[in-house]
Design a protein around this motif. Structure first.
Motif, PDB file in Angstrom:
ATOM      1  N   SER A 280     -11.587 -14.071   3.130  1.00 38.48           N
ATOM      2  CA  SER A 280     -12.139 -13.253   4.202  1.00 38.48           C
ATOM      3  C   SER A 280     -11.110 -12.243   4.693  1.00 38.48           C
ATOM      4  O   SER A 280      -9.929 -12.570   4.869  1.00 38.48           O
ATOM      5  CB  SER A 280     -12.572 -14.145   5.362  1.00 38.48           C
ATOM      6  OG  SER A 280     -12.787 -13.383   6.533  1.00 38.48           O
ATOM      7  N   SER A 281     -11.558 -11.027   4.951  1.00 36.42           N
ATOM      8  CA  SER A 281     -10.691 -10.007   5.537  1.00 36.42           C
ATOM      9  C   SER A 281     -10.425 -10.270   7.011  1.00 36.42           C
ATOM     10  O   SER A 281      -9.515  -9.682   7.598  1.00 36.42           O
ATOM     11  CB  SER A 281     -11.337  -8.626   5.374  1.00 36.42           C
ATOM     12  OG  SER A 281     -12.594  -8.579   6.054  1.00 36.42           O
ATOM     13  N   HIS A 310     -21.355 -13.593   5.009  1.00 41.80           N
ATOM     14  CA  HIS A 310     -20.036 -13.459   5.637  1.00 41.80           C
ATOM     15  C   HIS A 310     -19.485 -12.055   5.410  1.00 41.80           C
ATOM     16  O   HIS A 310     -18.941 -11.418   6.340  1.00 41.80           O
ATOM     17  CB  HIS A 310     -19.094 -14.505   5.049  1.00 41.80           C
ATOM     18  CG  HIS A 310     -17.870 -14.772   5.851  1.00 41.80           C
ATOM     19  ND1 HIS A 310     -16.820 -13.878   5.920  1.00 41.80           N
ATOM     20  CD2 HIS A 310     -17.510 -15.831   6.628  1.00 41.80           C
ATOM     21  CE1 HIS A 310     -15.868 -14.376   6.689  1.00 41.80           C
ATOM     22  NE2 HIS A 310     -16.256 -15.559   7.133  1.00 41.80           N
ATOM     23  N   ALA A 311     -19.653 -11.532   4.197  1.00 42.05           N
ATOM     24  CA  ALA A 311     -19.153 -10.197   3.878  1.00 42.05           C
ATOM     25  C   ALA A 311     -19.888  -9.108   4.659  1.00 42.05           C
ATOM     26  O   ALA A 311     -19.304  -8.064   4.977  1.00 42.05           O
ATOM     27  CB  ALA A 311     -19.271  -9.946   2.377  1.00 42.05           C
ATOM     28  N   GLU A 314     -18.070  -9.012   7.860  1.00 42.03           N
ATOM     29  CA  GLU A 314     -16.748  -8.421   7.631  1.00 42.03           C
ATOM     30  C   GLU A 314     -16.853  -6.894   7.541  1.00 42.03           C
ATOM     31  O   GLU A 314     -16.023  -6.162   8.096  1.00 42.03           O
ATOM     32  CB  GLU A 314     -16.139  -8.973   6.346  1.00 42.03           C
ATOM     33  CG  GLU A 314     -15.758 -10.444   6.388  1.00 42.03           C
ATOM     34  CD  GLU A 314     -15.143 -10.897   5.074  1.00 42.03           C
ATOM     35  OE1 GLU A 314     -14.079 -10.344   4.711  1.00 42.03           O
ATOM     36  OE2 GLU A 314     -15.726 -11.775   4.416  1.00 42.03           O
ATOM     37  N   THR A 315     -17.889  -6.421   6.848  1.00 40.34           N
ATOM     38  CA  THR A 315     -18.084  -4.980   6.687  1.00 40.34           C
ATOM     39  C   THR A 315     -18.379  -4.317   8.024  1.00 40.34           C
ATOM     40  O   THR A 315     -17.846  -3.234   8.332  1.00 40.34           O
ATOM     41  CB  THR A 315     -19.214  -4.702   5.693  1.00 40.34           C
ATOM     42  OG1 THR A 315     -18.904  -5.304   4.431  1.00 40.34           O
ATOM     43  CG2 THR A 315     -19.420  -3.210   5.496  1.00 40.34           C
ATOM     44  N   HIS A 318     -15.191  -4.113  10.048  1.00 38.78           N
ATOM     45  CA  HIS A 318     -14.305  -3.094   9.494  1.00 38.78           C
ATOM     46  C   HIS A 318     -14.783  -1.695   9.872  1.00 38.78           C
ATOM     47  O   HIS A 318     -13.969  -0.842  10.292  1.00 38.78           O
ATOM     48  CB  HIS A 318     -14.243  -3.238   7.974  1.00 38.78           C
ATOM     49  CG  HIS A 318     -13.493  -2.138   7.296  1.00 38.78           C
ATOM     50  ND1 HIS A 318     -12.116  -2.093   7.235  1.00 38.78           N
ATOM     51  CD2 HIS A 318     -13.935  -1.025   6.648  1.00 38.78           C
ATOM     52  CE1 HIS A 318     -11.740  -1.022   6.582  1.00 38.78           C
ATOM     53  NE2 HIS A 318     -12.815  -0.351   6.219  1.00 38.78           N
ATOM     54  N   LEU A 341     -13.041  -2.673   0.791  1.00 43.65           N
ATOM     55  CA  LEU A 341     -12.658  -3.826   1.607  1.00 43.65           C
ATOM     56  C   LEU A 341     -12.671  -5.098   0.766  1.00 43.65           C
ATOM     57  O   LEU A 341     -13.651  -5.389   0.079  1.00 43.65           O
ATOM     58  CB  LEU A 341     -13.635  -3.962   2.783  1.00 43.65           C
ATOM     59  CG  LEU A 341     -13.375  -5.086   3.789  1.00 43.65           C
ATOM     60  CD1 LEU A 341     -12.076  -4.829   4.564  1.00 43.65           C
ATOM     61  CD2 LEU A 341     -14.560  -5.207   4.761  1.00 43.65           C
ATOM     62  N   THR A 343     -13.251  -8.807   0.671  1.00 39.56           N
ATOM     63  CA  THR A 343     -13.988  -9.766   1.489  1.00 39.56           C
ATOM     64  C   THR A 343     -14.075 -11.107   0.775  1.00 39.56           C
ATOM     65  O   THR A 343     -13.659 -11.244  -0.382  1.00 39.56           O
ATOM     66  CB  THR A 343     -15.417  -9.269   1.767  1.00 39.56           C
ATOM     67  OG1 THR A 343     -16.217  -9.421   0.562  1.00 39.56           O
ATOM     68  CG2 THR A 343     -15.427  -7.815   2.190  1.00 39.56           C
TER      69      THR A 343
END
Length: 398
Positions: A280-281, A310-311, A314-315, A318, A341, A343
């Motif tokens: 995960s970022s 989850h991504a 994250e996006t 970001h 990114l 992820t």
């Protein structure tokens, strides 16, 4: 430093036929909610709220959900996943409302085609990450060749959107699979839900196709397999996308379906698993850690959309963190367009294509193996993503 509020809107299938497949997104929203409550953008701090609206697994309800997120909740970005007809309804509504949207779990050609566009078209507001029908064909060809070289493959495709796209002579599954030297035999279109597959079984016998590929529901695929067995035929391998990327025990409660498909050892595409080598970022969580946390919290086995859900978040985090002005929707859309990114679902790169608005994820091949706790998805081929370890052997049906 200034502080103001931002809103991340989510259209999720909380009710209706897609609800079981929406549980990973619901879990991630709860798990990441506290972490996403604040975003730092340069020297500014923003409070973030997450507004969730139910698509009810229905296209028109999904469009209304977008309108409510924009008009009532003031969403600065909208996230969604799942639903062959629901997802395009959400993205079109976001394009009309001029709000940035990020979506996933839908082949990119289908994403473009169902919106009345051709590859190369550039949407202003809507962005997607997934894989292509050609990527599915490549993974399935790897699986077929692992069983029987290049032989006739029977195609069990419906008469609806999925079947039409898979048959498409330029953008679909067919040209990519044919380019690998495989002969595809269309077993005949059928209406979902199916009541009888005797005609398709007859064509399978006529063409000597002991490999079968499909995008059927678990219930329909089980009916086909049973009628093929009753006719004295037994596919050596069935590859199935769409519903069979999930455990068949999760998509239907029918025990006869479970038994039939466990016996068939269906192979499928894999876009995310606990064995994928990503983090995960947001906090460095690994795929394995995410899967374990989901299983501990829900008591249910991990599902492939978990990593993609989850991504999505994250996006969104970001984009809000790097946008020139995160309170301006056009600025957020521009940030997504320039995003690369890393992820928990892999690297999402909207600057490379394969067509505007799309970030591509690689696929590997999996097979459902019976286990003491239900079907287990083993990774059995990884040509497109060698960093994913193999966790089982491809086993033909006997």
């Amino acid at each position: 430093m200034s502080s103001t509020s931002l809103c991340v809107g989510v259209v999720a299938p909380l009710t209706g036929r897609l609800a079981p497949l929406g549980s990973p997104l619901s879990y991630v929203l709860c798990a990441l909610g506290p972490r996403l409550a604040h975003v730092r953008n340069g020297g500014r701090h923003y409070d973030v709220t997450i507004a969730v609206r139910d698509s009810r697994s229905d296209p028109e309800a999904a469009r209304q959900a977008v309108r409510d997120l924009v008009d009532v909740d003031g969403a600065h970005i909208v996230l969604t996943m799942a639903g062959t007809r629901v997802l395009p309804a959400v993205t079109d509504a976001c394009e009309e409302a001029e709000v940035p949207c990020v979506s996933t779990t839908f082949p990119w050609q289908a994403y473009v085609h169902t919106r009345g566009a051709d590859p190369g078209h550039r949407f202003r507001w809507t962005y997607h990450f997934a894989w292509g029908l050609d990527d599915i064909a490549a993974v399935f060809a790897d699986l077929w060749e692992g069983i029987d070289g290049r032989r006739a493959v029977g195609c069990l495709w419906n008469d609806d959107l999925q079947g039409g796209l898979l048959r498409h002579d330029r953008h679909g599954f067919t040209p990519a699979a044919s380019a690998r030297g495989h002969t595809l035999v269309d077993l005949g279109a059928y209406r979902e839900p199916a009541g009888d597959f005797h005609a398709q079984v007859g064509r399978m016998r006529e063409h000597g196709a002991d490999l079968v590929t499909s995008a059927a529901t678990a219930t329909d695929l089980a009916l086909f397999h049973r009628q093929a067995r009753e006719a004295g035929l037994r596919p050596r391998l069935i590859t199935c996308s769409r519903w069979l990327t999930y455990p068949h025990t999760h998509t239907t409660p029918a025990p006869d379906v479970h038994g039939e498909l466990a016996d068939a050892r269906v192979a499928t595409l894999v876009y995310w698993s606990p064995d994928h080598p990503h983090r995960s970022s947001l906090d460095g969580t690994t795929c394995a850690e995410l899967a374990r946390a989901y299983q501990h919290a829900t008591g249910s086995p991990w599902l492939q959309p978990l990593g993609l859900a989850h991504a999505l978040l994250e996006t969104a985090h970001h984009a809000l963190a790097v946008a020139a002005d995160p309170t301006d929707r056009a600025s957020v859309a521009q940030a997504i367009a320039g995003t690369t990114l890393d992820t928990v679902a892999g690297t999402l790169d909207w600057t490379r294509g394969p067509t505007p608005n799309i970030a591509l994820l690689p696929l590997v091949g999996g097979q459902w193996h019976p286990g003491p706790r239900g079907p287990r998805l083993a990774i059995v081929t990884n040509a497109a993503h060698p960093g994913v370890p193999l966790t089982g052997d491809l086993t033909p049906s006997r």
